[in-house]
Design a protein around this motif. Structure first.
Motif, PDB file in Angstrom:
ATOM      1  N   PRO A 114       0.815  -1.220   0.000  1.00  0.00           N
ATOM      2  CA  PRO A 114       0.000   0.000   0.000  1.00  0.00           C
ATOM      3  C   PRO A 114       0.849   1.271   0.000  1.00  0.00           C
ATOM      4  N   HIS A 115       2.008   1.202   0.659  1.00  0.00           N
ATOM      5  CA  HIS A 115       2.922   2.347   0.720  1.00  0.00           C
ATOM      6  C   HIS A 115       4.347   1.809   0.862  1.00  0.00           C
ATOM      7  N   VAL A 116       5.342   2.638   0.491  1.00  0.00           N
ATOM      8  CA  VAL A 116       6.732   2.204   0.611  1.00  0.00           C
ATOM      9  C   VAL A 116       7.402   2.718   1.880  1.00  0.00           C
ATOM     10  N   GLU A 117       6.702   3.550   2.664  1.00  0.00           N
ATOM     11  CA  GLU A 117       7.275   3.959   3.936  1.00  0.00           C
ATOM     12  C   GLU A 117       7.323   2.761   4.883  1.00  0.00           C
ATOM     13  N   ALA A 118       8.053   2.910   5.985  1.00  0.00           N
ATOM     14  CA  ALA A 118       8.262   1.794   6.912  1.00  0.00           C
ATOM     15  C   ALA A 118       6.952   1.342   7.551  1.00  0.00           C
ATOM     16  N   GLY A 119       6.888   0.031   7.802  1.00  0.00           N
ATOM     17  CA  GLY A 119       5.804  -0.516   8.596  1.00  0.00           C
ATOM     18  C   GLY A 119       4.598  -1.019   7.837  1.00  0.00           C
ATOM     19  N   HIS A 120       4.684  -1.097   6.504  1.00  0.00           N
ATOM     20  CA  HIS A 120       3.562  -1.606   5.712  1.00  0.00           C
ATOM     21  C   HIS A 120       3.881  -3.011   5.206  1.00  0.00           C
ATOM     22  N   THR A 121       2.845  -3.778   4.976  1.00  0.00           N
ATOM     23  CA  THR A 121       3.026  -5.165   4.522  1.00  0.00           C
ATOM     24  C   THR A 121       3.143  -5.219   3.009  1.00  0.00           C
ATOM     25  N   TRP A 122       4.203  -5.876   2.531  1.00  0.00           N
ATOM     26  CA  TRP A 122       4.327  -6.126   1.103  1.00  0.00           C
ATOM     27  C   TRP A 122       3.961  -7.582   0.825  1.00  0.00           C
ATOM     28  N   THR A 123       3.490  -7.839  -0.383  1.00  0.00           N
ATOM     29  CA  THR A 123       3.095  -9.186  -0.785  1.00  0.00           C
ATOM     30  C   THR A 123       3.650  -9.493  -2.163  1.00  0.00           C
ATOM     31  N   ASP A 124       4.248 -10.662  -2.294  1.00  0.00           N
ATOM     32  CA  ASP A 124       4.595 -11.182  -3.616  1.00  0.00           C
ATOM     33  C   ASP A 124       3.328 -11.845  -4.131  1.00  0.00           C
ATOM     34  N   ILE A 125       2.683 -11.254  -5.119  1.00  0.00           N
ATOM     35  CA  ILE A 125       1.351 -11.713  -5.485  1.00  0.00           C
ATOM     36  C   ILE A 125       1.362 -13.054  -6.206  1.00  0.00           C
ATOM     37  N   ASP A 126       2.533 -13.507  -6.642  1.00  0.00           N
ATOM     38  CA  ASP A 126       2.605 -14.798  -7.329  1.00  0.00           C
ATOM     39  C   ASP A 126       2.960 -15.947  -6.392  1.00  0.00           C
ATOM     40  N   THR A 127       3.690 -15.646  -5.299  1.00  0.00           N
ATOM     41  CA  THR A 127       4.078 -16.701  -4.352  1.00  0.00           C
ATOM     42  C   THR A 127       3.301 -16.635  -3.048  1.00  0.00           C
ATOM     43  N   GLY A 128       2.731 -15.468  -2.757  1.00  0.00           N
ATOM     44  CA  GLY A 128       2.033 -15.291  -1.487  1.00  0.00           C
ATOM     45  C   GLY A 128       2.947 -14.891  -0.347  1.00  0.00           C
ATOM     46  N   ASP A 129       4.271 -14.809  -0.590  1.00  0.00           N
ATOM     47  CA  ASP A 129       5.192 -14.377   0.461  1.00  0.00           C
ATOM     48  C   ASP A 129       4.873 -12.948   0.891  1.00  0.00           C
ATOM     49  N   THR A 130       5.086 -12.674   2.186  1.00  0.00           N
ATOM     50  CA  THR A 130       4.839 -11.331   2.704  1.00  0.00           C
ATOM     51  C   THR A 130       6.017 -10.876   3.557  1.00  0.00           C
ATOM     52  N   GLY A 131       6.063  -9.582   3.819  1.00  0.00           N
ATOM     53  CA  GLY A 131       7.099  -9.011   4.664  1.00  0.00           C
ATOM     54  C   GLY A 131       6.711  -7.585   5.018  1.00  0.00           C
ATOM     55  N   THR A 132       7.625  -6.867   5.636  1.00  0.00           N
ATOM     56  CA  THR A 132       7.337  -5.515   6.097  1.00  0.00           C
ATOM     57  C   THR A 132       8.315  -4.524   5.493  1.00  0.00           C
ATOM     58  N   THR A 133       7.802  -3.424   5.017  1.00  0.00           N
ATOM     59  CA  THR A 133       8.659  -2.386   4.442  1.00  0.00           C
ATOM     60  C   THR A 133       9.479  -1.716   5.533  1.00  0.00           C
ATOM     61  N   VAL A 134      10.646  -1.190   5.152  1.00  0.00           N
ATOM     62  CA  VAL A 134      11.535  -0.512   6.093  1.00  0.00           C
ATOM     63  C   VAL A 134      11.679   0.952   5.697  1.00  0.00           C
ATOM     64  N   ASP A 135      12.323   1.724   6.528  1.00  0.00           N
ATOM     65  CA  ASP A 135      12.529   3.148   6.254  1.00  0.00           C
ATOM     66  C   ASP A 135      13.548   3.303   5.137  1.00  0.00           C
ATOM     67  N   TYR A 136      13.103   3.807   3.988  1.00  0.00           N
ATOM     68  CA  TYR A 136      14.005   3.960   2.842  1.00  0.00           C
ATOM     69  C   TYR A 136      15.136   4.929   3.143  1.00  0.00           C
ATOM     70  N   ARG A 137      14.914   5.869   4.074  1.00  0.00           N
ATOM     71  CA  ARG A 137      15.940   6.876   4.385  1.00  0.00           C
ATOM     72  C   ARG A 137      17.162   6.268   5.058  1.00  0.00           C
ATOM     73  N   THR A 138      16.953   5.171   5.786  1.00  0.00           N
ATOM     74  CA  THR A 138      18.074   4.540   6.479  1.00  0.00           C
ATOM     75  C   THR A 138      18.479   3.215   5.828  1.00  0.00           C
ATOM     76  N   SER A 139      17.899   2.926   4.659  1.00  0.00           N
ATOM     77  CA  SER A 139      18.310   1.726   3.946  1.00  0.00           C
ATOM     78  C   SER A 139      19.710   1.941   3.391  1.00  0.00           C
ATOM     79  N   GLU A 140      20.395   0.848   3.055  1.00  0.00           N
ATOM     80  CA  GLU A 140      21.770   0.943   2.550  1.00  0.00           C
ATOM     81  C   GLU A 140      21.855   1.809   1.300  1.00  0.00           C
ATOM     82  N   VAL A 141      20.930   1.582   0.363  1.00  0.00           N
ATOM     83  CA  VAL A 141      20.958   2.338  -0.885  1.00  0.00           C
ATOM     84  C   VAL A 141      20.597   3.799  -0.641  1.00  0.00           C
TER      85      VAL A 141
END
Length: 321
Positions: A114-141
């Motif tokens: 739903p959003h790329v800011e930290a704390g939102h759930t991401w879903t791989d729509i083909d595998t069903g895998d899920t996870g949580t977005t992180v703060d892009y400001r403190t990501s390595e890239v």
């Protein structure tokens, strides 16, 4: 700069950095070069999720999906969409995958969040895998781009467009001096500004504005010099464009776009060209040749390295009068 992605969380964390702003309700495509088993970003693009489904076909036809050697690149597709747009997001992902695979590209994965800011759930729509977005400001890239490249992520695309808004107009050019002395003084001043933008003055902006509109050879010479320092060059031409009006503003915006593109900031390059288009339209003028050429490069997603190579060739063989 190479950006290596090792997880779905990394992919989502890098999207604001790739575009320079936080994308919302968007369809994003990240084209990857095939380098062993590494996922290395070649180019990225996006469009608003409320666009008609034809936008997916246009995206597939625009992206550089074929490698120079003839092989096909791989693509990551991302839908960043709130719950109101969930069904439309799925339709766009399906359409984008269909059009890109028809061209021979392979889709590595399709993600939704739903959003790329930290704390939102991401879903791989083909595998069903899920996870949580992180703060892009403190990501390595994100940290790498901020520290090494001074790349700041804005909240919205409109915030980036505001960087090109006109400010107080520069004074009239100082044309009382001898013509040769005027050119020499202006070129030297601009060369210094490309190394240290703090040396740029309103009078130098005015003089440079006259130089880039009066003589295409001088404009191209400044283009070559500034793209050798593309990050500071982009800063200088942006400041100039904000102080200039008419044809001088259009040329300065085009030169800013060239520098932004050479420094791998395709979003600001595109927005600078949009500002040039609007300036020309408001004045009832056609686009300049440089604006048209750069717009073609951006729309075709020409690799920035190719454009840098072209300017290097111009430097080795400067254009004749």
């Amino acid at each position: 700069m190479r950006i290596n992605l090792s997880s779905n969380t990394d992919i989502l964390a890098v999207t604001p950095t790739l575009f320079g702003f936080v994308p919302t309700n968007s369809i994003v495509a990240i084209v990857l070069d095939n380098i062993g088993d590494r996922h290395t970003v070649h180019v990225s693009a996006r469009y608003d999720i409320d666009e008609p489904l034809d936008a997916a076909a246009q995206l597939a036809n625009t992206l550089p999906l074929q490698q120079p050697g003839g092989g096909m690149r791989r693509v990551l597709l991302i839908a960043i969409a709130d719950s109101e747009h969930d069904k439309h997001a799925g339709d766009h992902l399906d359409a984008a995958q269909r059009h890109m695979t028809a061209r021979g590209a392979s889709i590595v994965k399709r993600l939704h969040t739903p959003h790329v800011e930290a704390g939102h759930t991401w879903t791989d729509i083909d595998t069903g895998d899920t996870g949580t977005t992180v703060d892009y400001r403190t990501s390595e890239v994100g940290l790498l781009m901020a520290v090494e490249h001074g790349r700041i992520v804005r909240a919205t695309r409109d915030d980036i467009a505001g960087e090109f808004t006109p400010t107080e107009q520069a004074p009239a050019p100082d044309v009382d001096a001898d013509a040769v002395e005027f050119v020499t003084h202006t070129v030297r001043g601009m060369s210094t500004a490309f190394e240290d933008p703090a040396t740029l003055t309103p009078q130098l902006a005015a003089n440079a504005g006259l130089l880039i509109t009066a003589n295409i050879t001088h404009r191209d010479a400044l283009l070559i010099v500034s793209t050798e320092h593309p990050q500071t060059g982009a800063t200088v031409w942006t400041h100039l464009a904000r102080q200039l009006r008419g044809r001088a503003r259009i040329e300065a915006l085009a030169l800013a776009a060239a520098c932004f593109y050479c420094s791998d900031d395709a979003v600001r390059a595109a927005i600078a060209l949009e500002a040039a288009h609007h300036t020309a339209a408001d004045a009832g003028q056609p686009d300049t040749t440089l604006v048209t050429l750069l717009d073609t490069a951006v729309q075709a997603a020409l690799p920035p390295a190719k454009l840098r190579q072209l300017f290097a060739q111009l430097a080795a063989k400067p254009p004749a009068e």
